[in-house]
Design a protein around this motif. Structure first.
Motif, mmCIF file in Angstrom:
data_model
loop_
_atom_site.group_PDB
_atom_site.id
_atom_site.type_symbol
_atom_site.label_atom_id
_atom_site.label_comp_id
_atom_site.label_asym_id
_atom_site.label_seq_id
_atom_site.Cartn_x
_atom_site.Cartn_y
_atom_site.Cartn_z
ATOM 1 N N PHE A 640 0.803 -1.170 -0.182
ATOM 2 C CA PHE A 640 -0.089 0.012 -0.037
ATOM 3 C C PHE A 640 0.900 1.229 0.068
ATOM 4 C CE2 PHE A 640 -2.033 3.415 2.431
ATOM 5 C CZ PHE A 640 -3.072 3.518 1.603
ATOM 6 N N LYS A 641 1.762 1.244 0.558
ATOM 7 C CA LYS A 641 2.628 2.595 0.979
ATOM 8 C C LYS A 641 3.540 2.538 -0.324
ATOM 9 C CE LYS A 641 3.371 2.059 5.917
ATOM 10 N NZ LYS A 641 4.273 2.023 7.004
ATOM 11 N N GLU A 642 3.557 1.521 -1.316
ATOM 12 C CA GLU A 642 4.397 1.838 -2.356
ATOM 13 C C GLU A 642 3.690 2.980 -3.272
ATOM 14 O OE1 GLU A 642 5.062 -2.077 -3.689
ATOM 15 O OE2 GLU A 642 7.251 -2.025 -3.132
ATOM 16 N N LYS A 643 2.413 2.941 -3.227
ATOM 17 C CA LYS A 643 1.597 3.753 -3.994
ATOM 18 C C LYS A 643 2.035 5.120 -4.057
ATOM 19 C CE LYS A 643 -2.819 1.155 -3.691
ATOM 20 N NZ LYS A 643 -4.013 1.061 -3.128
ATOM 21 N N PHE A 644 2.990 5.494 -2.990
ATOM 22 C CA PHE A 644 3.306 6.821 -2.833
ATOM 23 C C PHE A 644 4.797 6.876 -3.252
ATOM 24 C CE2 PHE A 644 -0.650 6.712 -0.570
ATOM 25 C CZ PHE A 644 -1.340 8.070 -0.562
ATOM 26 N N HIS A 645 5.234 5.949 -3.816
ATOM 27 C CA HIS A 645 6.481 5.994 -4.377
ATOM 28 C C HIS A 645 7.676 6.569 -3.486
ATOM 29 C CE1 HIS A 645 4.295 5.085 -8.010
ATOM 30 N NE2 HIS A 645 3.977 6.156 -7.655
ATOM 31 N N PRO A 646 7.773 5.945 -2.236
ATOM 32 C CA PRO A 646 8.856 6.424 -1.240
ATOM 33 C C PRO A 646 10.258 5.886 -1.739
ATOM 34 C CG PRO A 646 7.689 4.607 -0.383
ATOM 35 C CD PRO A 646 7.122 4.744 -1.648
ATOM 36 N N ARG A 647 11.217 6.683 -0.858
ATOM 37 C CA ARG A 647 12.441 6.242 -0.828
ATOM 38 C C ARG A 647 12.813 5.583 0.464
ATOM 39 N NH1 ARG A 647 15.398 9.876 2.248
ATOM 40 N NH2 ARG A 647 14.533 11.839 2.497
ATOM 41 N N TYR A 648 13.681 4.666 0.635
ATOM 42 C CA TYR A 648 13.670 3.880 1.698
ATOM 43 C C TYR A 648 15.177 3.936 2.316
ATOM 44 C CZ TYR A 648 10.246 1.282 -0.629
ATOM 45 O OH TYR A 648 8.784 1.055 -1.356
ATOM 46 N N GLU A 649 14.994 4.090 3.970
ATOM 47 C CA GLU A 649 16.246 4.185 4.570
ATOM 48 C C GLU A 649 16.022 3.062 5.552
ATOM 49 O OE1 GLU A 649 16.528 7.941 6.603
ATOM 50 O OE2 GLU A 649 16.758 9.225 4.774
ATOM 51 N N THR A 650 17.212 2.245 5.631
ATOM 52 C CA THR A 650 17.252 1.155 6.419
ATOM 53 C C THR A 650 17.210 1.492 8.132
ATOM 54 O OG1 THR A 650 18.555 -0.066 4.435
ATOM 55 C CG2 THR A 650 18.547 -0.963 6.738
ATOM 56 N N LEU A 651 16.449 0.562 8.521
ATOM 57 C CA LEU A 651 16.527 0.623 10.184
ATOM 58 C C LEU A 651 16.910 -0.734 10.874
ATOM 59 C CD1 LEU A 651 12.988 2.373 10.823
ATOM 60 C CD2 LEU A 651 15.189 3.225 10.785
ATOM 61 N N TYR A 652 17.849 -0.645 11.683
ATOM 62 C CA TYR A 652 18.573 -1.793 12.208
ATOM 63 C C TYR A 652 18.231 -2.356 13.581
ATOM 64 C CZ TYR A 652 21.559 -0.804 8.257
ATOM 65 O OH TYR A 652 22.053 -0.511 6.855
ATOM 66 N N LEU A 653 18.337 -3.651 13.935
ATOM 67 C CA LEU A 653 18.422 -3.941 15.311
ATOM 68 C C LEU A 653 19.820 -4.392 15.268
ATOM 69 C CD1 LEU A 653 17.543 -5.438 17.929
ATOM 70 C CD2 LEU A 653 17.467 -7.772 16.468
ATOM 71 N N LEU A 654 20.806 -3.688 16.252
ATOM 72 C CA LEU A 654 21.789 -3.626 16.742
ATOM 73 C C LEU A 654 22.149 -4.768 17.959
ATOM 74 C CD1 LEU A 654 22.850 -0.131 16.036
ATOM 75 C CD2 LEU A 654 22.940 -2.024 14.253
ATOM 76 N N PHE A 655 22.989 -5.612 17.887
ATOM 77 C CA PHE A 655 23.028 -6.551 19.061
ATOM 78 C C PHE A 655 24.634 -7.156 19.200
ATOM 79 C CE2 PHE A 655 21.476 -8.782 15.397
ATOM 80 C CZ PHE A 655 22.391 -9.971 15.453
ATOM 81 N N ARG A 656 24.744 -7.685 20.030
ATOM 82 C CA ARG A 656 26.253 -8.014 20.359
ATOM 83 C C ARG A 656 26.756 -9.325 19.673
ATOM 84 N NH1 ARG A 656 26.638 -8.088 26.855
ATOM 85 N NH2 ARG A 656 24.642 -9.707 26.398
ATOM 86 N N ASP A 657 25.774 -10.385 19.638
ATOM 87 C CA ASP A 657 26.061 -11.493 18.715
ATOM 88 C C ASP A 657 24.812 -12.579 18.868
ATOM 89 O OD1 ASP A 657 26.547 -13.787 20.726
ATOM 90 O OD2 ASP A 657 27.883 -12.251 21.462
ATOM 91 N N GLU A 658 25.074 -13.484 18.061
ATOM 92 C CA GLU A 658 23.858 -14.424 17.717
ATOM 93 C C GLU A 658 23.159 -15.099 19.122
ATOM 94 O OE1 GLU A 658 25.763 -13.992 13.944
ATOM 95 O OE2 GLU A 658 26.758 -14.372 16.266
ATOM 96 N N SER A 659 24.183 -15.209 20.162
ATOM 97 C CA SER A 659 23.612 -15.932 21.207
ATOM 98 C C SER A 659 22.606 -14.981 22.160
ATOM 99 C CB SER A 659 24.854 -16.188 22.258
ATOM 100 O OG SER A 659 25.341 -14.906 22.862
#
Length: 693
Positions: A640-659
């Protein structure tokens, strides 16, 4: 469709490429198998054949002048079943050769092999003269095989692994070798330990002083559990180590149970940095050391029979276990600074920030598209010397939302300081929905996952003309024909009747979901009552609200609102069909005319467009998006949001390691669904199943 022949050729090419990079590994394995076949060592012990006296190494071989045996003995195994372990034994050898080359791996192998054999022989030859039974026994033993060289290569290979897995791998390997030597006591065990120690001394890959606070606690946690497991193991199986032999169930079961119960009670406390757990671990270790000291005194006084009677078995395990406790006590004392957690501790410096100060900081220094969410109820704030970090604590995890708040040049340091504060408090730190600047600020060893793409619509010069804007333009034209009214307002200024309609629409929307309304980065009408928040209303000719949006302000560094972030999207059942397109299009034009630079349609969870070679992360993201679609419709919302032709900025989950991911997942679940019950989770699960059927 991919041609199967092409796939087969590609795989053959990959295998061939790997083989060309590990020639020493392949040649070595080939020589071992050929000599095993010729000598019959593949199916019978080397000691039963005529080759043993000429190839096996040890003190007897050196005493009889067979100085070539460290070389010849390397290419034979003493037992046939060792040949089955070749793939495991040569894993480190192959990895080290693949990464660093043939010359390097052969250097590590032969130095480790020869140093271990010679030093072990010298050690047992010298101490056998003292009358030490264990040394005398091993001084008469012979060994064969490449185990010591392979162990040296394994240590060097683990040293190539990124932190923190390097420290963990080396610690586990070294602990296993030490236990094998203390309680197994074979010549080979001592040689393997010496080879590993030689590499650790020369290369120094195990630098605990440079390890993070979290790693120091984790080592204590694993170490104390290992001590408990060893205590149980040596009580149940026979041992034959440096301090004598034992038989199963020959010791005091009461002592074993006491140690194990206390260890189970304090182990998690050490991982969580509890000072009391650290103190109890020290006391338990001192009790074991005291018991071992008394045993040694009595044995030295010639009272071993009395000691055996009192202990109910041979005292050797008491002494061997005491050595491990001595190492644990020394470790806990040296790194005592990692265990200073206090239950009353709060993150950050005083005075404690509040939501009003966070608002002032955002208005003075600006923030990102999600920053205004940090002012919502339920957030905690940690003050650092250069900024403020908003976070929540769930399941022992400090989940920081978005990016640090404050002057832009201090946000990176604020992120690093927050991570340190959380670790010192015994919490798992992570950043959720953070931008690239915060990703660059956390330690290089941290991992990241893409959790969403922020969808940004640039407003200057925006016009709904051309085919690409057909959907929005059609909705707005139809709204004009049907006499719909658009109004940008503040909910706090609206009448009681409008507020009641909006609450009714929201309650009806929430009622259709198996799970309750989400929180954390998804607001409610309570947040929309903030005077800084705008609401866009679509009002029908008869005065009904057919749909509404809420918009959060995004301040710039100059104290001026430079953009708006979409939060709530609600529509009335049976109302104006394209009400969302109408509201978004009208909001965009309204904000454009006010001079705003952009509007964010918020993050699109699990909808990131990964490159073709993204690997398991992309597959996992697609599977999660597909599975959650029946409940929350993330993919439909993204389309639905693509109808407004946005540009994208990545949002991250930052964490120490996989454990950390398991605990982070539990923490985010509680953050987004703090009021969800087991019954509601079960209902959501049924909805997921129905969605797939």
């Amino acid at each position: 469709m991919t041609d199967p022949g092409v796939v087969v050729r590609d795989r053959r090419g990959q295998v061939s490429g790997v083989a060309r990079r590990i020639p020493a590994t392949l040649v070595f394995i080939g020589v071992l198998l050929v000599l095993g076949l010729v000598s019959e060592a593949l199916w019978r012990p080397l000691a039963d054949g005529p080759w043993r006296e000429w190839v096996a190494y040890g003190v007897p071989a050196f005493e009889q002048g067979r100085f070539w045996t460290p070389i010849t003995g390397t290419f034979f195994f003493s037992q046939p079943w060792f040949y089955a372990l070749i793939p495991v034994g040569f894993a480190g050898f192959a990895y080290l050769e693949f990464r660093r080359g043939t010359r390097v791996v052969l250097t590590y192998f032969w130095i480790g092999q020869l140093v271990a054999i010679v030093v072990a022989a010298l050690f047992f030859w010298l101490f056998a003269m003292t009358g030490w039974p264990w040394a005398q026994m091993q001084a008469g033993a012979l060994d064969a095989g490449p185990g010591s060289g392979l162990m040296a290569c394994m240590v060097a290979a683990i040293a190539l692994v990124p932190t923190p897995w390097r420290v963990r791998g080396l610690f586990i390997l070294l602990a296993g070798l030490l236990v094998a030597t203390l309680f197994g006591g074979r010549l080979a065990d001592a040689e393997h330990l010496l080879a590993a120690v030689a590499v650790l001394v020369v290369d120094r890959p195990l630098r605990l002083r440079k390890a993070t606070i979290r790693e120091k606690r984790l080592i204590a946690f694993v170490g104390i559990l290992a001590l408990g497991a060893i205590t149980v193991l040596v009580a149940l199986v026979p041992t034959n180590g440096p301090f004598g032999k034992t038989q199963p169930l020959s010791g005091s079961i009461g002592d074993v149970l006491f140690d194990v119960v206390v260890i189970l009670l304090i182990a998690n406390g050490l991982r969580r940095a509890r000072r009391l757990a650290w103190l109890v671990a020290i006391l338990l270790g001192l009790v074991n050391l005291l018991a071992a000291a008394i045993v040694l005194l009595l044995v030295g006084a010639g009272e071993q029979d009395d000691v055996t009677l009192v202990l109910g078995g041979d005292p050797s395990t008491e002494i061997a276990t005491a050595i491990l406790w001595l190492l644990m006590i020394a470790y806990l004392i040296v790194y005592r600074g990692a265990f200073r957690w206090r239950r009353t501790a709060k993150l950050g410096a005083s005075p404690r920030p509040d939501a009003d100060e966070v608002r002032q900081q955002l208005q003075a220094h600006g923030g990102g598209t999600l920053s205004w969410m940090t002012t919502w109820d339920g957030m905690r704030y940690a003050r650092t010397p250069t900024g403020i970090v908003a976070y929540q604590v769930h399941a022992g995890v400090a989940v920081a939302l978005a990016d640090p708040i404050g002057p832009e040049d201090g946000r990176a340091q604020a992120a690093a300081d927050f991570a340190t504060m959380a670790e010192e408090a015994g919490l798992v730190p992570c950043f959720f929905s953070s931008q690239e600047s915060t990703r660059a600020a956390v330690p290089d060893s941290w991992r990241n996952l893409i959790v969403a793409d922020d969808t940004i619509v640039d407003l200057p010069g925006l016009e709904f003309v051309g085919k690409r804007w057909n959907s929005a333009r059609t909705a707005m034209n139809r709204a004009t024909r049907e006499e719909m009214t658009f109004r940008m307002s503040r909910l706090v200024d609206e009448s009681w009747g409008i507020k009641a309609q909006l609450r009714g629409i929201s309650e009806m929307w929430v009622g259709d979901k198996s799970l309750p309304e989400m929180g954390f980065t998804l607001g409610t009408l309570d947040q929309a009552l903030d005077p800084e928040v705008r609401v866009a209303l679509a009002i029908s000719p008869n005065g009904d609200v057919d749909g509404f949006l809420s918009w959060l302000p995004v301040y710039g560094a100059d104290g001026v609102v430079r953009g708006w972030t979409l939060d709530l999207m609600r529509r009335r059942d049976g109302g104006f069909p394209p009400v969302m397109e109408y509201l978004l299009g009208s909001s965009a034009l309204h904000f454009r005319d006010e001079g705003a630079q952009f509007m964010s349609l918020s993050g699109a969870p699990l909808a990131h467009e990964y490159p073709p070679d993204a690997g398991p992360i992309a597959v996992l993201s697609d599977k999660l998006a597909e599975g959650l679609e029946p409940v929350y419709g993330f993919q439909s919302l993204h389309r639905f949001k693509e109808k407004f032709h946005p540009r994208y900025e990545t949002l991250y989950l930052l964490f120490r390691d996989e454990s950390d991911l398991t605990r982070i997942a539990a923490a985010l679940t509680r953050a987004f669904l703090p009021g969800a019950t087991v019954r509601q989770f079960a209902g959501a699960g049924l909805e997921l199943v129905r969605g797939k059927s």
